[in-house]
Design a protein around this motif. Structure first.
Motif, PDB file in Angstrom:
ATOM      1  N   LEU A 115       0.741  -1.644   0.047  1.00  0.00           N
ATOM      2  CA  LEU A 115       0.168  -0.119  -0.004  1.00  0.00           C
ATOM      3  C   LEU A 115       0.891   0.936  -0.297  1.00  0.00           C
ATOM      4  O   LEU A 115       0.424   1.882  -0.795  1.00  0.00           O
ATOM      5  N   ALA A 116       1.680   0.625   0.888  1.00  0.00           N
ATOM      6  CA  ALA A 116       2.991   2.493   1.389  1.00  0.00           C
ATOM      7  C   ALA A 116       3.535   2.648  -0.027  1.00  0.00           C
ATOM      8  O   ALA A 116       3.743   3.060  -0.793  1.00  0.00           O
ATOM      9  N   ALA A 117       4.215   1.070  -0.887  1.00  0.00           N
ATOM     10  CA  ALA A 117       4.999   1.409  -1.861  1.00  0.00           C
ATOM     11  C   ALA A 117       4.233   1.399  -3.225  1.00  0.00           C
ATOM     12  O   ALA A 117       4.938   2.001  -4.443  1.00  0.00           O
ATOM     13  N   SER A 118       2.894   1.648  -3.214  1.00  0.00           N
ATOM     14  CA  SER A 118       2.451   1.683  -4.227  1.00  0.00           C
ATOM     15  C   SER A 118       1.953   3.374  -4.653  1.00  0.00           C
ATOM     16  O   SER A 118       2.347   3.443  -6.154  1.00  0.00           O
ATOM     17  N   LEU A 119       2.318   3.759  -3.487  1.00  0.00           N
ATOM     18  CA  LEU A 119       2.546   4.967  -3.799  1.00  0.00           C
ATOM     19  C   LEU A 119       4.132   5.909  -4.158  1.00  0.00           C
ATOM     20  O   LEU A 119       4.178   6.187  -5.418  1.00  0.00           O
ATOM     21  N   ILE A 120       4.736   5.753  -3.800  1.00  0.00           N
ATOM     22  CA  ILE A 120       5.695   5.503  -4.618  1.00  0.00           C
ATOM     23  C   ILE A 120       6.281   5.077  -5.830  1.00  0.00           C
ATOM     24  O   ILE A 120       6.586   6.050  -6.936  1.00  0.00           O
ATOM     25  N   ALA A 121       5.368   4.555  -6.070  1.00  0.00           N
ATOM     26  CA  ALA A 121       5.358   3.237  -7.618  1.00  0.00           C
ATOM     27  C   ALA A 121       4.375   4.536  -9.062  1.00  0.00           C
ATOM     28  O   ALA A 121       4.538   4.585 -10.139  1.00  0.00           O
ATOM     29  N   LEU A 122       3.366   5.422  -7.579  1.00  0.00           N
ATOM     30  CA  LEU A 122       2.827   6.277  -8.404  1.00  0.00           C
ATOM     31  C   LEU A 122       3.348   7.382  -8.643  1.00  0.00           C
ATOM     32  O   LEU A 122       2.563   8.329  -9.736  1.00  0.00           O
ATOM     33  N   GLY A 123       4.618   7.594  -8.621  1.00  0.00           N
ATOM     34  CA  GLY A 123       5.112   9.049  -8.385  1.00  0.00           C
ATOM     35  C   GLY A 123       5.368  10.286  -7.222  1.00  0.00           C
ATOM     36  O   GLY A 123       5.778  10.334  -7.122  1.00  0.00           O
ATOM     37  N   MET A 124       5.424   9.924  -6.020  1.00  0.00           N
ATOM     38  CA  MET A 124       5.152  10.371  -4.923  1.00  0.00           C
ATOM     39  C   MET A 124       6.497  10.359  -4.345  1.00  0.00           C
ATOM     40  O   MET A 124       6.864   9.765  -4.754  1.00  0.00           O
ATOM     41  N   SER A 125       6.956  11.421  -3.687  1.00  0.00           N
ATOM     42  CA  SER A 125       8.263  11.274  -2.501  1.00  0.00           C
ATOM     43  C   SER A 125       7.810  10.744  -1.277  1.00  0.00           C
ATOM     44  O   SER A 125       6.769  10.427  -1.556  1.00  0.00           O
ATOM     45  N   TRP A 126       9.402  10.590  -1.112  1.00  0.00           N
ATOM     46  CA  TRP A 126       8.697   9.787   0.624  1.00  0.00           C
ATOM     47  C   TRP A 126       7.671  10.502   1.490  1.00  0.00           C
ATOM     48  O   TRP A 126       7.220  10.727   2.159  1.00  0.00           O
ATOM     49  N   VAL A 127       8.065  11.722   1.278  1.00  0.00           N
ATOM     50  CA  VAL A 127       7.229  12.763   2.453  1.00  0.00           C
ATOM     51  C   VAL A 127       5.696  12.577   2.075  1.00  0.00           C
ATOM     52  O   VAL A 127       5.431  12.912   2.485  1.00  0.00           O
ATOM     53  N   GLN A 128       5.646  12.801   0.805  1.00  0.00           N
ATOM     54  CA  GLN A 128       4.236  13.143  -0.252  1.00  0.00           C
ATOM     55  C   GLN A 128       3.571  11.476   0.667  1.00  0.00           C
ATOM     56  O   GLN A 128       2.253  11.997   1.187  1.00  0.00           O
ATOM     57  N   ALA A 129       4.527  10.687   0.122  1.00  0.00           N
ATOM     58  CA  ALA A 129       3.554   9.186   0.668  1.00  0.00           C
ATOM     59  C   ALA A 129       3.064   8.627   1.934  1.00  0.00           C
ATOM     60  O   ALA A 129       2.240   8.708   2.746  1.00  0.00           O
ATOM     61  N   LEU A 130       4.274   9.373   2.868  1.00  0.00           N
ATOM     62  CA  LEU A 130       3.895   9.408   4.448  1.00  0.00           C
ATOM     63  C   LEU A 130       3.294  10.136   5.158  1.00  0.00           C
ATOM     64  O   LEU A 130       2.335   9.669   5.720  1.00  0.00           O
ATOM     65  N   MET A 131       2.468  11.208   5.004  1.00  0.00           N
ATOM     66  CA  MET A 131       1.952  12.412   4.883  1.00  0.00           C
ATOM     67  C   MET A 131       0.645  11.591   4.434  1.00  0.00           C
ATOM     68  O   MET A 131      -0.247  12.112   5.209  1.00  0.00           O
ATOM     69  N   THR A 132       0.669  11.467   3.562  1.00  0.00           N
ATOM     70  CA  THR A 132      -1.083  10.559   2.956  1.00  0.00           C
ATOM     71  C   THR A 132      -1.370   9.724   3.529  1.00  0.00           C
ATOM     72  O   THR A 132      -2.801   9.230   4.021  1.00  0.00           O
ATOM     73  N   ILE A 133      -0.185   8.414   3.793  1.00  0.00           N
ATOM     74  CA  ILE A 133      -0.467   7.202   4.796  1.00  0.00           C
ATOM     75  C   ILE A 133      -0.950   7.549   6.178  1.00  0.00           C
ATOM     76  O   ILE A 133      -2.173   7.305   6.972  1.00  0.00           O
ATOM     77  N   VAL A 134      -0.132   8.934   7.037  1.00  0.00           N
ATOM     78  CA  VAL A 134      -0.635   8.630   8.453  1.00  0.00           C
ATOM     79  C   VAL A 134      -1.932  10.029   8.408  1.00  0.00           C
ATOM     80  O   VAL A 134      -2.633   9.512   9.223  1.00  0.00           O
ATOM     81  N   ILE A 135      -2.171  10.572   7.618  1.00  0.00           N
ATOM     82  CA  ILE A 135      -3.328  11.152   7.729  1.00  0.00           C
ATOM     83  C   ILE A 135      -4.442  10.237   7.651  1.00  0.00           C
ATOM     84  O   ILE A 135      -5.792  10.537   8.438  1.00  0.00           O
ATOM     85  N   GLY A 136      -4.567   9.649   6.478  1.00  0.00           N
ATOM     86  CA  GLY A 136      -5.219   8.680   6.138  1.00  0.00           C
ATOM     87  C   GLY A 136      -6.021   7.660   6.992  1.00  0.00           C
ATOM     88  O   GLY A 136      -7.073   7.548   7.738  1.00  0.00           O
ATOM     89  N   ASN A 137      -4.940   6.979   8.242  1.00  0.00           N
ATOM     90  CA  ASN A 137      -5.041   6.559   9.086  1.00  0.00           C
ATOM     91  C   ASN A 137      -5.489   7.122  10.170  1.00  0.00           C
ATOM     92  O   ASN A 137      -6.502   6.545  11.464  1.00  0.00           O
ATOM     93  N   LEU A 138      -5.469   8.602  10.290  1.00  0.00           N
ATOM     94  CA  LEU A 138      -5.904   9.228  11.493  1.00  0.00           C
ATOM     95  C   LEU A 138      -7.247   9.383  11.197  1.00  0.00           C
ATOM     96  O   LEU A 138      -8.063   9.418  12.478  1.00  0.00           O
ATOM     97  N   ILE A 139      -8.031   9.407   9.987  1.00  0.00           N
ATOM     98  CA  ILE A 139      -9.104   9.323   9.776  1.00  0.00           C
ATOM     99  C   ILE A 139     -10.150   8.384   9.674  1.00  0.00           C
ATOM    100  O   ILE A 139     -10.948   8.244  10.801  1.00  0.00           O
ATOM    101  N   VAL A 140      -9.442   7.132   9.942  1.00  0.00           N
ATOM    102  CA  VAL A 140     -10.088   6.114   9.870  1.00  0.00           C
ATOM    103  C   VAL A 140     -10.189   5.435  11.426  1.00  0.00           C
ATOM    104  O   VAL A 140     -11.090   4.687  11.614  1.00  0.00           O
ATOM    105  N   LEU A 141      -9.009   6.157  11.884  1.00  0.00           N
ATOM    106  CA  LEU A 141      -9.410   5.906  13.132  1.00  0.00           C
ATOM    107  C   LEU A 141     -10.411   6.421  14.339  1.00  0.00           C
ATOM    108  O   LEU A 141     -11.374   5.875  15.319  1.00  0.00           O
ATOM    109  N   VAL A 142     -10.927   7.184  13.466  1.00  0.00           N
ATOM    110  CA  VAL A 142     -12.436   8.113  14.248  1.00  0.00           C
ATOM    111  C   VAL A 142     -13.838   7.212  13.921  1.00  0.00           C
ATOM    112  O   VAL A 142     -14.093   6.621  15.500  1.00  0.00           O
ATOM    113  N   PRO A 143     -14.007   6.620  13.306  1.00  0.00           N
ATOM    114  CA  PRO A 143     -15.212   5.550  12.986  1.00  0.00           C
ATOM    115  C   PRO A 143     -14.570   4.574  13.495  1.00  0.00           C
ATOM    116  O   PRO A 143     -15.921   3.568  13.919  1.00  0.00           O
ATOM    117  N   MET A 144     -13.606   3.830  13.896  1.00  0.00           N
ATOM    118  CA  MET A 144     -13.228   2.694  13.799  1.00  0.00           C
ATOM    119  C   MET A 144     -13.470   2.832  15.856  1.00  0.00           C
ATOM    120  O   MET A 144     -14.034   1.540  16.007  1.00  0.00           O
TER     121      MET A 144
END
Length: 512
Positions: free
Chosen positions: A67-96
């Motif tokens: 999942l994380a590696a695919s963001l690099i494969a799509l062209g993101m930098s490491w900063v962009q990929a990490l930012m995307t993943i951290v935000i996503g997981n903080l959001i989904v933690l709420v309904p969980m």
């Protein structure tokens, strides 16, 4: 409190957890079996570590890495990929966490929890949707685990294994590895929920080893972190990045959207609300961030070493390129354990309960797990994970939007309509307060359909039309999870609030 017709009452402990005073009153119901029954408080013993270990086992696996590696494969930098993943997981933690509350309070699994909003029969709509998606994930996890076994044996057995004759486009030895991995998991699930808990506990501290070995090898070969961190984004920070960011963020959320529904399957065993909340808050964001960092750095380093190879986002295929067979075997053995751990917890427990909920007197937890395993093969998982674009935008994006609508109904119903008050016995009773119309609640179904159509009606790309299934909804598809969750939550709240009889306090409820 249960009504006189259900043959039992419920009591509330000082810590807020609720249990039936006479469970025998529901045992004769055709909507009851041992796996779906509320867990007595005395048996709710999971600790904060159990939940942390559960999340470590579920997060540290090959699909989380891809999942994380695919963001690099799509062209993101490491900063962009990490930012995307951290935000996503903080959001989904709420309904969980919002949906986890009911499991701990009442000791009930997700399909039974859903009965309070969809109806005793209608809950099968939510449960089977979740269950079939889990079957897809089970198949994907089993395929990538089988790939790891194939690479391990190939490093030991040599070219005869790796270059074996092809059957249906793959070496027959890969099919054997896939089926072997499948059989091992079925053997564990057949032993029941306690066997899964024990497996999670002892594998949790080990599952990071394989990923760290992969990362260490790549760092040494690439000359350290400097060259990796210096690699620029291929998308920049302009419109090119933001066009990929929105659907990728929704995919990050969708990755755990399944668990945001069925966490009551695990929190029903919790020793208290603080216990499960602490375990999950410590577990999900930290473990997913860790695996994301490892995947991003390893994939970025792999690109420096091997160029733009499409296999680099898959850790098993990346490891196959390494020269040192000992490191490869050790790393992939750890990855195999990690994948088994995740697959059992995230993709077998839920559908086992879900299929059991459909036919409580005929399908046991173990039989539900076997059904999951069979469907996981039938859906041909090797196609779902064959391309990072399809993986993120089609598979994750589409089902994430649909499940988001279900999550919106659950959160609205439990927190806004019923105000966390449930009559446990009536969840198993025909003709009770959760029977609605013939066992279905049309309001919940309406909210789910509206949310799902708005979320995924405009699906485009991959197997979908370029203009979207419903063209005027295409702009919403990039925000599918958010659209599905918010719209279903609002619709269900609006149509249900005028009549909140089911939210009234349980008269005569015993408090101890």
């Amino acid at each position: 409190m249960a009504t006189a017709e259900t043959g039992g009452t419920q009591r509330t402990l000082p810590d807020g957890r609720v249990e039936l005073t006479d469970p025998s009153g529901i045992e004769g119901s055709r909507f009851h079996n041992a796996e779906l029954a509320p867990v007595p408080v005395a048996q709710r013993t999971w600790t904060t570590y159990n939940y942390f270990a559960l999340w470590m086992g579920m997060a540290h696996n090959i699909p989380s890495y891809t999942l994380a590696a695919s963001l690099i494969a799509l062209g993101m930098s490491w900063v962009q990929a990490l930012m995307t993943i951290v935000i996503g997981n903080l959001i989904v933690l709420v309904p969980m966490l919002l949906n986890s509350h009911a499991g701990t309070k009442y000791g009930i699994p997700f399909p039974v929890f859903a009965r309070a909003f969809f109806g005793v029969r209608g809950a099968n709509l939510a449960a089977l949707l979740r269950g079939f998606i889990a079957c897809g994930w089970f198949g994907i996890q089993t395929w990538v685990g089988g790939q790891a076994v194939y690479v391990i044996v190939g490093k030991l057995a040599g070219a005869g294994w790796v270059d074996a004759a092809r059957v249906a486009g793959q070496p027959w030895t890969l099919w054997v590895s896939f089926l072997l991995f499948w059989v091992v998991q079925m053997a564990i699930i057949w032993r029941g929920m306690e066997a899964i808990r024990r497996f999670e506990n002892w594998t949790a501290p080990l599952v990071s080893v394989g990923f760290l070995i992969l990362l260490g090898y790549v760092l040494v070969k690439a000359g350290g972190l400097g060259p990796i961190l210096a690699a620029p984004s291929k998308l920049g920070w302009g419109s090119g990045f933001w066009a990929v960011f929105a659907p990728s963020l929704m995919a990050m959320i969708a990755f755990w959207a399944t668990l945001s529904l069925n966490m009551p399957d695990f929190t029903r065993f919790g020793g208290g609300q603080k216990t499960q909340v602490r375990g999950q808050v410590l577990g999900l964001p930290t473990t997913m961030t860790f695996i994301a960092v490892v995947a991003i750095l390893t994939t970025s380093g792999g690109q420096l070493l091997y160029g733009e190879d499409p296999d680099l986002w898959d850790p098993a295929l990346l490891a196959a390129k390494f020269d040192n067979p000992v490191l490869v075997v050790i790393a992939l053995v750890a990855l195999v354990l990690a994948t088994v751990s995740c697959n059992l917890a995230a993709n077998v427990v839920s559908p086992s309960y879900d299929f059991s909920n459909a036919f409580p007197k005929r399908i046991t937890f173990a039989a539900g797990g076997l059904i999951t395993g069979v469907i996981g093969i039938v859906i041909m998982p090797w196609r779902l994970i064959s391309d990072p674009g399809i993986y993120i935008f089609a598979w994750l994006g589409f089902y994430g939007g649909v499940l988001a609508a279900i999550a919106g109904v659950l959160v609205a119903g439990y927190w806004f309509v019923l105000r966390t008050r449930l009559d446990v016995a009536d969840l198993y009773t025909e003709g009770g307060r959760y029977w609605f119309t013939g066992g279905w609640n049309p309001k919940a179904v309406l909210a789910s359909v509206v949310g799902a159509v708005l979320a995924v009606g405009g699906a485009y790309g991959g197997p979908f039309p370029d203009d979207g299934l419903i063209p005027f909804l295409k702009p919403l598809y990039d925000y599918n999870w958010a659209v599905g969750f918010v719209s279903a939550l609002l619709v269900h709240t609006i149509v249900s609030l005028p009549n909140r009889d089911n939210s009234r306090p349980q008269e005569g409820e015993v408090r101890v």
